[in-house]
Design an enzyme around this catalytic site. Structure first.
Site: not given
Ligand code: NAP
Length: 282
Positions: A55, A99, A122
């Site tokens: 990412k 994450q 996200d």
């Protein structure tokens, strides 16, 4: 019939070229300041570390910056919440990626939900999910949003089609199902307690495999002419669907690798650029 390959690698590369220009424009407007994605990695899971690195590399490719936050395996929920609040308050942070998964002592849902809606690039907050479900403005969960983008790019008709989604996880199957519903598909959601899974899959005009088991969905369960989306990725380069026998039988499919995977990261950086553009417009 040779199936159309829904090529996420090419689509994400083309989108990166466009995003680079948008980042350059933002830098020019903001005295050289690039949009910044904050990535938070908690603990030492090597797969998670690899995903975060991928990412960050994607940010770099389009000229965006990323801030790396790394926290120890023994981090508490309170410590992580404090870090997220700090990033929420930082005007130089435009998007926050926490994450998944975090170590088990952490309340992951509480931490996801602490991310400010404007920085939830996200698409992990309950608020963002609820707004998306209601058809209101919100960043979509990156993987299903990436799948919607690839289906749209290849003009795959969804309205009135029967979509079968196998998996109902908060980051994938559940938001996927609602996005397809909002696109006027008729949606069946399958999970580990579903009975007669092969029969349901046989009815799918659009099939999304998000099970997390290598080649769990068998080619023989899938009808001719279906559109097949495989969200899975496992060692050996296979997904959640047995894809090889389908290439001449279905109308379109996402390859593994090179289908859904690149679209997930691409959607994350796209949504971060949008967040930065909005912040810059204020
Ligand atoms: P997950 O959280 O493990 O969820 C798996 C889902 O599959 C659950 O809803 C589970 O049902 C269902 N399931 C398990 N066994 C089943 C069975 N026998 N029959 C029917 N359904 C069954 O996984 P996830 O995070 O959603 O990920 C799914 C896949 O996508 C994985 O292969 C993962 O690697 C991949 N993925 C890819 C990306 C990407 O960027 N490409 C991102 C995220 C995930 P229950 O709810 O009943 O347990």
């Amino acid at each position: 019939m040779s199936a159309l390959v829904l090529d996420g690698k090419s689509l994400s590369a083309a989108t990166e070229a466009e995003l680079s220009e948008r980042v350059s424009a933002l830098k020019a407007k903001n005295g050289g300041q690039a949009p910044i994605l904050a990535t938070i990695l908690v603990g030492g899971d090597p797969a998670s570390a690899t995903y975060v690195k991928m990412k960050q590399n994607a940010c770099k490719r389009i000229g965006m910056d990323s801030t790396k936050v790394e926290m120890g395996e023994d981090t508490t929920t309170e410590q992580l919440l404090e870090k997220i609040q700090e990033l929420n308050a930082n005007p130089n942070c435009h998007g926050i990626l926490l994450q998944h998964p975090v170590p088990p002592q952490i309340d992951e849902r509480a931490c996801f939900d602490a991310i400010a809606l404007a920085k939830d690039v996200d698409g992990v907050t309950c608020l963002g999910f609820g707004r998306m479900a209601m058809g209101e403005e919100a960043f979509g969960s990156a993987t299903p949003q990436g799948i919607m983008r690839i289906l749209e790019a290849y003009n795959i008709e969804l309205s009135g089609k029967h979509a079968v989604v196998v998996g109902r996880s908060p980051i994938l199957g559940k938001p996927m199902s609602l996005m397809l519903l909002n696109a006027d598909a008729t949606v069946t959601i399958c999970h580990s307690r579903t009975k007669n899974l092969p029969d349901l899959i046989k009815q799918a005009d659009i099939l999304v495999g998000a099970v997390g088991r290598p080649e769990f969905i068998k080619a023989e369960w899938i009808k001719d002419g279906a559109v097949v989306v495989d969200a899975g990725y496992h060692p050996g380069g296979v997904g959640d669907i047995e894809l090889a026998p389908l290439a001449n039988r279905v109308s379109a499919y996402t390859p593994v690798p090179g289908g859904v995977g690149p679209m997930t990261i691409n959607t994350l950086i796209l949504q971060c650029v949008v967040a930065a553009e909005r912040a810059s417009a204020n």
